[in-house]
Design an enzyme around this catalytic site. Structure first.
Site: not given
Ligand code: PLA
Length: 405
Positions: A134, A215, A251
């Site tokens: 991520w 995570d 999610k």
């Molecule tokens: N960890 C992972 C692996 C994620 O993909 C995301 C969110 C988070 C943590 C954090 O989410 P939260 O703080 O809302 O609980 N990733 C998103 C959002 C959904 C983003 O990056 O803008 C994504 O599109 O990858």
């Protein structure tokens, strides 16, 4: 007029947010946003779970409910229930009072608080994240003062796990290094280790005294089942050793904007857990004093009530099943068009995303000519697709793949 802040340099673009904004600013009425991992309804609208609406109604009717500050670590029931959700009903670590849980600001806030604590109190500042991972992981850990390294994870050739590379890299990591492991539904690849592979990962992590930081942003989104998706984490916790777990309700309960999640730290003994707790509370107090109340109250209402819990798991399974059928429809649509290449990874990958294998040039063309937006690494959010939009996506993929190799 002279600005005392004039020396500030512009920040580099965020790879997820920049495409998200490009899509927002595209006036096309048929644009399709597959950038951020949020689940949309079949009508392409943001989706609020029924059970969440019910919990909110219940809270609104409960006049004993107030808006006082929560304690630094958040709602006590929320923390207990969150630890139970990830560690299981009869976790030995919980019974032995060596688990501490803090209500934090969703997954990101939980990772950030954990990182800040580790940067201050862990002897080893190096943190390994998967390649790829991520996009926000490096930001979160760097900002906390940790030094980010990558371990091999994905093999573009096989579109699967580079298990050999992963074991080699973790085996070569300095003793005590922190390792970020995505608990399930890996973002962005949609590729998870098998349970046999997890067991081998656990062995190498423990033999090198690495510190696992899970995570857990998609619990339930891989298999549709909360407990199955917690298996990898529970495997590590069962060996009695330590780990950190960041859990998000973004999610799996669709509570994205409520910013509700938890940081759980499993320690070796009750004594260690007490000391760790006192230091994390200091971090929290300096960062935001106490966490917000509303989202945690919704989660607690649902987790506490067995009927609501059951309804939640049914709705969660419904979201996962819709994602699975979107994968199948997209795969079949590409087959039907005779799109060059093997697209079976679309149905093999799991979770919210598909790592399509489209390259950056193809992704840019998708946006420019077809008004379909995804991240530059070729990741699409399957949760943003519907039966209506799959044919358009398949047409566009077919067009760009045929035009640019
Ligand atoms: N960890 C992972 C692996 C994620 O993909 C995301 C969110 C988070 C943590 C954090 O989410 P939260 O703080 O809302 O609980 N990733 C998103 C959002 C959904 C983003 O990056 O803008 C994504 O599109 O990858």
């Amino acid at each position: 007029m002279n600005s005392i802040l004039s020396s500030v340099l512009p920040a580099p673009e965020d790879p997820i947010l920049s495409v998200y904004y490009a899509c927002r600013d595209d006036p096309s009425p048929v644009k399709l946003n597959l950038t951020a991992g949020t689940y949309q309804s079949e009508e392409g609208k943001p989706h609020v779970l029924e059970v969440v609406r019910r919990a909110e109604q219940q809270l609104a009717n409960d006049l004993s409910w107030n808006k006082e500050y929560l304690p630094l670590n958040g709602l006590a029931d929320f923390n207990k229930l969150s630890a139970k959700l990830i560690l299981g009903d009869d976790s030995l670590a919980v019974k032995e009072n060596r688990v501490v849980t803090f209500q934090c600001l969703s997954g990101t806030g939980s990772l950030r608080v954990g990182a800040e604590f580790l940067a201050q109190h862990h002897q080893q500042r190096v943190i390994f994240v998967p390649n790829p991972t991520w996009g926000n992981h490096p930001n979160i850990f760097n900002m906390a003062g940790l030094s980010v390294e990558h371990y091999r994870y994905y093999d573009p050739e096989t579109r699967g796990l580079d298990f050999k590379g992963l074991l080699e890299d973790l085996g070569a990591a300095p003793s005590g290094a922190i390792v970020v492991l995505q608990a399930c539904a890996h973002n962005p690849t949609g590729v998870d280790p098998t349970f046999e592979q997890w067991e081998k990962i656990r062995k190498i992590v423990r033999s090198k005294s690495l510190l696992p930081f899970f995570d857990n942003a998609y619990q339930g989104f891989a298999s549709g089942d909360i407990d199955s998706d917690a298996q990898a984490v529970r495997m590590f916790v069962a060996d009695g050793d330590e780990c950190l777990i960041a859990l998000s309700y973004g999610k799996n309960m669709g509570l994205y904007g409520e910013r509700v999640g938890s940081l759980t730290i499993v320690c070796k003994s009750e004594d260690v857990a007490k000391k760790v707790e006192s230091q994390v509370l200091l971090v929290v107090r300096a960062m935001y004093l106490t966490p917000p109340i509303h989202g945690a109250a919704i989660v607690t209402t649902i987790l506490k009530n067995s009927d609501m819990y059951k309804d939640w798991t049914i709705e969660l399974k419904g979201m996962v099943d819709r994602i699975l059928s979107m994968r199948q429809e997209l795969y079949e649509a590409l087959q039907a068009r005779g799109t060059p290449g093997d697209w079976s990874h679309i149905i093999k990958q799991i979770g919210m995303f598909s790592f399509t294998g489209l390259n950056e040039k193809q992704v840019r063309l998708m946006a420019k000519e077809h008004h379909i937006y995804m991240t530059y690494d070729g990741r699409i959010s399957i949760g943003g697709l519907s039966s209506k939009t799959v044919p358009r996506l398949a047409d566009a993929i077919h067009a760009v793949v045929t035009r640019i190799a």
